[in-house]
Design an enzyme around this catalytic site. Structure first.
Site, short mmCIF file in Angstrom:
data_model
loop_
_atom_site.label_atom_id
_atom_site.label_comp_id
_atom_site.label_asym_id
_atom_site.label_seq_id
_atom_site.Cartn_x
_atom_site.Cartn_y
_atom_site.Cartn_z
N PHE A 1 0.99 -10.50 0.58
CA PHE A 1 0.17 -9.66 1.44
C PHE A 1 0.61 -8.20 1.34
O PHE A 1 1.79 -7.89 1.46
CB PHE A 1 0.27 -10.16 2.89
CG PHE A 1 -0.49 -9.29 3.85
CD1 PHE A 1 -1.87 -9.19 3.78
CD2 PHE A 1 0.17 -8.54 4.81
CE1 PHE A 1 -2.58 -8.38 4.66
CE2 PHE A 1 -0.53 -7.71 5.68
CZ PHE A 1 -1.91 -7.64 5.60
N GLN A 2 -0.33 -7.32 1.11
CA GLN A 2 -0.10 -5.88 0.99
C GLN A 2 0.91 -5.51 -0.09
O GLN A 2 1.64 -4.54 0.03
CB GLN A 2 0.33 -5.27 2.33
CG GLN A 2 -0.83 -5.24 3.32
CD GLN A 2 -0.53 -4.45 4.57
OE1 GLN A 2 0.62 -4.32 4.98
NE2 GLN A 2 -1.57 -3.90 5.19
N LYS B 1 11.47 -4.71 1.84
CA LYS B 1 11.78 -4.89 3.26
C LYS B 1 13.19 -5.47 3.45
O LYS B 1 13.93 -5.05 4.34
CB LYS B 1 10.73 -5.80 3.90
CG LYS B 1 10.73 -5.76 5.41
CD LYS B 1 9.51 -6.46 6.00
CE LYS B 1 9.53 -6.39 7.52
NZ LYS B 1 8.35 -7.02 8.13
N MET C 1 -19.30 25.04 -3.87
CA MET C 1 -18.87 25.42 -5.22
C MET C 1 -19.65 24.65 -6.29
O MET C 1 -20.01 25.20 -7.33
CB MET C 1 -17.37 25.20 -5.38
CG MET C 1 -16.80 25.71 -6.69
SD MET C 1 -17.16 27.45 -6.93
CE MET C 1 -15.64 28.20 -6.33
#
Ligand SMILES: Cc1ncc(C[n+]2csc(CCOP(=O)(O)OP(=O)(O)O)c2C)c(N)n1
Ligand SMILES: [Mg+2]
Lengths: 577, 193
Positions: free
Chosen positions: A115-116, A165, A488
């Site tokens: 996850f992630q 982590k 622009m």
């Protein structure tokens, strides 16, 4: 000192040891241990909770660009880190010292599509000066020291540290007594004496020399040396978009900005000069135009700390690899006495008056103030009032976004000191201004920070207005140059694509009301006679203010060197196309 | 670490000059990825790439063959990589270049002796013999390896693996890793993994 620390505590202490005071970030699962530890250090290490990691990245850039210190931003794994890619790329292009700290999934999950999980080290390799994946708590003191060293030395740039982590949670007794081991990284600061002598001689004997000053002069704090050098030789100075502020614009030797939207007389002077001394600019294609016709009469001296910049775009006769400040100091030592330079000074007198003649012939700011009956609020009126007020009140810094308003801010406002004009140059990142201005405002509470935005770029990152309120930042004012277009791009469509305004007309919310919703003061200005009052009110308000300047929609930036054309062939009006 | 990349001849654009680049790099995770990434960014084709330990611990040597007419800028830009210690384009220098190949050749009792005698001519070694195939190992200058493969091809090549070219400058020139690296002391450069 020999106490056990978690990896996250070590990260905080490493940052404090390196003098970091502020960090901009957004928390999430993988980076939570760092946030847990941060709480203990909150007196020394301020965390600014941003509304988007991109905003955090640009805020850190603004902080870094306005101080010279490293800017720090934080994101969690996965989307939290990919949102940092744009600021990293921006910092890479503009050589901004930036440290991105990102959380990564547990090391045993790496490569398992956890996850992630994203391979942010892989993703950001091309847009960082260096990056790291840390899986062991013991590596943290070394990695943080090396990362900050790399980001802030040589040619500065962004560095990313991705930490699993488990490495943040694990404990160890940190060993701070680490020595950097970088056999491949030894930036050259002192220029080669022989080449410095050669450069000095070339400049002394030149008939029409020119100095181009860039970001390198600002980054190495070399503005005083540049000024002394230019004055001693009496050589005119051109400042690139990123060189703005490296030389005072009210100085008799300052002639302005070169390149695509540079003044005609500056580009013509470059085309005429016989010696071009480039210090700390990288001959970007927006400066050179068609390279094969750039400065055709000039011998080029190029000073850059990055050897790979020298000779990359423009052929160089005297290459000097070194730090701008040290090279200028060495050059100053090589100069003969004022008497011996008197001949040069008299030659310079006529060269400068020739440039000034071209300047009055081609005009600079004046061309924006030719009144057209139908135009209600020309953007130039806004800039004129801003310029006047800023000069009166002093202590200002300008942060600009990307587009027409950016070029007008470079052309129509005044800059005297380094780090007072901050913009996204190399990457041209829309959405830069609001968050970057926040970083600048935090670093310089004594200054008034003006974010000058287009209505397009403003809508990309304006949610940081909430961050600014939450943090109690008061010294920030936003001017939205609201032309209802991606201006622009529209200008290019008008000039080169038969006015096919494909994808450029743009609506927005009522910006003043939006500002009010964010608990800012919001002011709308539609008529020229209200401009000054609004600016005065912004100054009188003790807190952040946004002014929505609803300017004439189809105004162009002039002069313009069409892409691929020679810088000597600028057009200054639609009729010249 | 050891790594090689080769592309079939049919895909090579032979018009561009081939450059042999030799580099000394600090051996850290990701260094090869960064090195190759920089070349890829320029859109250059990598003809071959060989990486291995140098004479100094923690320092690797890379030999890279690229096809391009503009390698000078790339050589300079490679120095932007933190781990890159020394890079040289040795294309026009006197060098010793070598490549090794392992070929599994289709063989029958009748062709076996022919293959062995050809191998002998090329100073190649037979390293394995099976019932209908044999593996031959050959090391030599890249051109000679090419010749050997051409000669052996009619017998039927079942598998082939080439290491990619490695190069070393002859004589006193060239560069020793130790010239660039101070002796390690205690806790420097913890292996970052
Ligand atoms: C993130 C990003 N997307 C697209 C562009 C391309 N781009 C350059 S200028 C511009 C127009 C900007 O419009 P606005 O912010 O309204 O400023 P204006 O030019 O009107 O002053 C665009 C779309 C860019 N530079 N950055
Ligand atoms: Mg606009």
């Amino acid at each position: 000192m020999s106490e056990q620390r978690t990896g996250a505590q070590i990260m905080c202490e490493a940052l404090i040891r390196e003098g970091v005071e502020v960090m901009f970030g957004v928390p999430g699962g993988a980076i939570m241990p760092f946030y847990y530890a941060m709480w203990e250090y909150r007196d020394k290490l301020r965390h600014v909770l941003c509304r988007h990691e991109q905003g955090g990245g640009h805020a850190a850039e603004g902080y870094a660009r306005s101080t010279g210190k490293i800017g720090v931003c934080i994101g969690t794994s996965g989307p939290g880190t990919t949102n940092l890619v744009t600021p990293l790329a921006d910092a890479m292009m503009d050589s901004t010292p930036l440290l991105a700290i990102t959380g990564q999934v547990f090391s045993h999950l790496l490569g398992k599509d956890a996850f992630q999980e994203t391979d942010i080290v892989g993703i950001t390799m091309p847009v960082t000066k260096h990056n790291y994946l840390v899986k062991n708590v013991e590596d943290l003191p070394y990695v943080f020291k090396e990362a900050i060293h790399i980001a802030t030395t040589g040619r500065p740039g962004p560095v990313l540290i991705d930490i699993t982590k488990d490495a943040m949670i694990a404990k160890t007794v940190p060993n701070w007594d680490v020595k950097l081991h970088l056999p491949g990284y030894k930036p050259t600061y002192t220029g080669n004496r022989r080449q410095i002598r050669e450069a000095a001689e070339m400049l002394i004997n030149a008939k029409k020399p020119l100095i181009i000053s860039g970001n390198g002069v600002i980054m190495s704090e070399a503005a005083p040396e540049l000024r002394e050098f230019a004055e001693q030789l009496s050589i005119p100075v051109v400042t690139t978009l990123h060189g703005i502020g490296s030389f005072p614009e009210d100085h008799p030797l300052s002639i302005g900005m070169p390149g695509m939207h540079g003044w005609v007389h500056v580009n013509k002077a470059i085309q005429e000069c016989d010696v071009l001394f480039n210090i700390g600019a990288r001959f970007d294609d927006r400066v050179t135009g068609k390279v094969s016709t750039f400065a055709p009469n000039a011998k080029v001296i190029h000073v850059d700390i990055d050897p790979s910049e020298i000779g990359k775009n423009v052929k160089v006769q005297v290459p000097i690899v070194g730090d701008a400040k040290q090279v200028l100091q060495a050059l100053l030592e090589e100069l003969p006495s004022a008497q011996e330079l008197s001949e040069l000074h008299s030659r310079m007198g006529s060269w400068i008056s020739h440039i000034r003649e071209m300047q009055s012939k081609h005009q600079t700011r004046q061309q924006y103030f030719k009144r057209d009956e139908n135009v209600v609020l020309p953007p130039a009126d806004v800039y004129a009032a801003l310029s006047k007020t800023m000069n009166e009140r002093g202590n200002y810094r300008v942060v600009t976004d990307v587009g027409q308003h950016q070029m007008w801010a470079a052309q129509l406002l005044d800059y005297y000191r380094p780090r007072t004009h901050i913009t996204s140059g190399g990457a041209g990142t829309m959405g830069f201004a609001v968050p970057a201005a926040m970083g600048v405002a935090i670093a310089h509470p004594e200054d008034t920070v003006w974010a000058i935005c287009g209505d397009g770029g403003f809508q990309m990152t304006n949610q940081e207005m909430a961050t600014i309120i939450q943090e109690g930042i008061k010294n920030i004012k936003i001017a939205v140059i609201n032309n209802g277009y991606l201006g622009m791009v529209r200008q290019w469509q008008e000039l080169f694509e038969n006015k096919r305004y494909s994808g450029t007309p743009l609506s927005g919310p009522n910006f003043a009301k939006l500002a009010e919703a964010y608990y800012w003061k919001g002011i709308t200005v539609e008529r020229p006679e209200d401009v000054q009052a609004a600016i005065d009110e912004a100054y009188a308000t003790d807190g952040p203010v946004l002014i929505d300047f609803r300017v004439e929609r189809e105004v162009n930036v002039w002069p313009m060197v069409p892409q691929g054309a020679s810088i000597g062939d600028a057009i200054t009006d639609v009729s010249e196309l | 670490m050891r790594f090689a990349l080769l592309r079939p001849k049919s895909l090579r654009s032979s018009a561009l000059k081939k450059h042999t680049i030799v580099a000394l790099v600090q051996d850290r995770p990701g260094v090869l990825s960064r090195f190759v990434g920089l070349i890829r960014r320029r859109g250059f084709n990598i003809e071959s790439l060989a990486v291995g330990h140098s004479e100094t611990p923690e320092i690797s040597r890379i030999t890279l063959v690229v096809e391009s007419d503009h390698v000078e800028q790339v050589v300079k830009q490679l120095y932007r990589l933190i781990e890159v210690i020394k890079v040289s384009d040795v294309t026009d220098d006197p060098t010793v270049e070598r490549e090794m190949v392992l070929v599994k050749i289709h063989s029958t009792p009748t062709t076996r002796t022919d293959i062995i005698s050809l191998a002998n001519v090329f100073n190649a070694k037979v390293v394995d013999i099976g019932t209908n195939s044999m593996i031959v190992e050959m090391t030599g200058a890249p051109g000679k390896v090419e010749n050997f493969i051409d000669v052996i091809r009619p017998f039927g090549i079942k598998e082939m693996m080439r290491t990619g070219r490695i190069a070393m400058v002859r004589g006193a020139r060239g560069h020793q890793a130790s010239e660039y690296v101070e002796a390690s002391n205690g806790h420097v450069a913890q292996p970052l993994n």
